[in-house]
Design a protein around this motif. Structure first.
Motif, PDB file in Angstrom:
ATOM      1  N   SER A  25       2.216-110.051 -73.146  1.00 27.50           N
ATOM      2  CA  SER A  25       0.968-110.595 -73.658  1.00 27.50           C
ATOM      3  C   SER A  25       0.807-112.016 -73.139  1.00 27.50           C
ATOM      4  CB  SER A  25       0.955-110.563 -75.183  1.00 27.50           C
ATOM      5  OG  SER A  25       1.992-111.376 -75.689  1.00 27.50           O
ATOM      6  N   ASN A  43      -6.718-115.937 -75.798  1.00 24.63           N
ATOM      7  CA  ASN A  43      -8.040-115.403 -76.128  1.00 24.63           C
ATOM      8  C   ASN A  43      -8.761-114.784 -74.935  1.00 24.63           C
ATOM      9  OD1 ASN A  43      -7.850-116.179 -78.824  1.00 24.63           O
ATOM     10  ND2 ASN A  43      -8.585-118.232 -78.375  1.00 24.63           N
ATOM     11  N   ARG A  46      -9.001-109.491 -74.667  1.00 24.05           N
ATOM     12  CA  ARG A  46      -9.477-109.090 -75.988  1.00 24.05           C
ATOM     13  C   ARG A  46      -9.300-107.583 -76.162  1.00 24.05           C
ATOM     14  NH1 ARG A  46     -13.166-111.812 -73.569  1.00 24.05           N
ATOM     15  NH2 ARG A  46     -13.521-113.991 -73.976  1.00 24.05           N
ATOM     16  N   PRO A  47      -9.079-107.152 -77.398  1.00 22.57           N
ATOM     17  CA  PRO A  47      -8.929-105.714 -77.614  1.00 22.57           C
ATOM     18  C   PRO A  47     -10.233-104.968 -77.337  1.00 22.57           C
ATOM     19  CG  PRO A  47      -8.967-106.886 -79.717  1.00 22.57           C
ATOM     20  CD  PRO A  47      -8.970-107.917 -78.637  1.00 22.57           C
ATOM     21  N   GLY A  48     -10.090-103.716 -76.979  1.00 22.58           N
ATOM     22  CA  GLY A  48     -11.243-102.857 -76.785  1.00 22.58           C
ATOM     23  C   GLY A  48     -11.546-102.506 -75.347  1.00 22.58           C
ATOM     24  N   THR A  51      -8.180-104.950 -69.087  1.00 23.64           N
ATOM     25  CA  THR A  51      -8.460-106.184 -68.356  1.00 23.64           C
ATOM     26  C   THR A  51      -7.569-106.295 -67.139  1.00 23.64           C
ATOM     27  OG1 THR A  51      -9.103-107.282 -70.412  1.00 23.64           O
ATOM     28  CG2 THR A  51      -8.599-108.696 -68.541  1.00 23.64           C
ATOM     29  N   ASP A 136      -4.005-103.009 -71.061  1.00 22.20           N
ATOM     30  CA  ASP A 136      -4.770-101.896 -71.609  1.00 22.20           C
ATOM     31  C   ASP A 136      -5.713-102.395 -72.705  1.00 22.20           C
ATOM     32  OD1 ASP A 136      -3.237-102.199 -73.941  1.00 22.20           O
ATOM     33  OD2 ASP A 136      -2.079-100.374 -73.635  1.00 22.20           O
ATOM     34  N   GLU A 137      -6.442-101.470 -73.319  1.00 22.53           N
ATOM     35  CA  GLU A 137      -7.420-101.842 -74.339  1.00 22.53           C
ATOM     36  C   GLU A 137      -6.791-102.403 -75.609  1.00 22.53           C
ATOM     37  OE1 GLU A 137      -6.249 -97.645 -74.639  1.00 22.53           O
ATOM     38  OE2 GLU A 137      -7.175 -98.741 -73.012  1.00 22.53           O
ATOM     39  N   ASN A 138      -5.481-102.291 -75.744  1.00 24.17           N
ATOM     40  CA  ASN A 138      -4.768-102.843 -76.901  1.00 24.17           C
ATOM     41  C   ASN A 138      -4.062-104.158 -76.568  1.00 24.17           C
ATOM     42  OD1 ASN A 138      -5.456-100.632 -78.602  1.00 24.17           O
ATOM     43  ND2 ASN A 138      -3.906 -99.427 -77.543  1.00 24.17           N
ATOM     44  N   GLU A 139      -4.413-104.761 -75.455  1.00 20.88           N
ATOM     45  CA  GLU A 139      -3.882-106.046 -75.012  1.00 20.88           C
ATOM     46  C   GLU A 139      -2.426-105.996 -74.556  1.00 20.88           C
ATOM     47  OE1 GLU A 139      -5.246-109.518 -77.459  1.00 20.88           O
ATOM     48  OE2 GLU A 139      -5.842-107.917 -78.829  1.00 20.88           O
ATOM     49  N   ASN A 140      -1.929-104.818 -74.206  1.00 16.17           N
ATOM     50  CA  ASN A 140      -0.561-104.663 -73.728  1.00 16.17           C
ATOM     51  C   ASN A 140      -0.553-104.624 -72.203  1.00 16.17           C
ATOM     52  OD1 ASN A 140       0.576-104.272 -76.380  1.00 16.17           O
ATOM     53  ND2 ASN A 140      -0.380-102.253 -76.336  1.00 16.17           N
TER      54      ASN A 140
END
Length: 176
Positions: A25, A43, A46-48, A51, A136-140
């Protein structure tokens, strides 16, 4: 002597866990946006949405070529799949006024930040060449590549999507 062996063993056992946790992270260090405002790196992701995070140096040809290839892959395919692209310039060492004209001159539509003091670069152990990370979408962090991404934009897209674990809704070979 026994205490020293115990400490060494403990460090050897915990170091991989600590290292991998630190690498998955973004840390809470400041970078600057193109308006000069400080933004916490934690910041940026972001989740969702997945990136694509690209570290580059404006004075390094390999970094610039890597950024162009990734920008093409992102704008042709990954963007429509909901992947966000963020670039971090790492060659500023206190002065970053030359970056905004580069961003504006290229009409980049992705977020661009400047790691003025190299804090983010050091925290993530980013070297001198290009470095690309995929979250990924979960910030991992699901992928990290410490070199230039080579190949066609379509090939790069296929590999990124493979790391995200979800298929593209469009055929990446027919995006041009």
């Amino acid at each position: 002597m026994k205490a020293m062996k115990t400490i060494t063993t403990l460090l050897l056992l915990t170091w991989p866990v600590l290292w991998s946790a630190a690498q998955t992270s973004l840390p809470d260090v400041d970078v600057r946006d193109m308006d000069g405002m400080q933004v916490s790196a934690s910041n940026i992701i972001r989740p969702g949405a997945p990136t694509l995070l690209v570290f580059w140096k404006s004075n390094n040809n390999q970094c610039c070529e890597n950024l162009e290839t990734l920008e093409e892959a992102w704008s042709n395919t990954l963007r429509s799949q909901g992947v966000k692209m963020v670039v971090i310039c790492t060659d500023c060492n206190g002065s970053w006024s030359h970056i905004k004209p580069i961003v504006n001159g290229n009409s980049w539509e992705f977020e661009t930040y400047v790691d003025v003091n190299g804090d983010l670069k050091r925290a993530l152990n980013v070297g001198e060449g290009p470095c690309t990370m995929l979250f990924d979408e979960n910030e991992n962090m699901v992928c990290r590549y410490n070199a230039a991404c080579t190949g066609s934009p379509e090939y790069i897209c296929e590999n990124f999507v493979k790391h995200l674990g979800n298929p593209l809704t469009a055929d990446v070979r027919n995006t041009k």
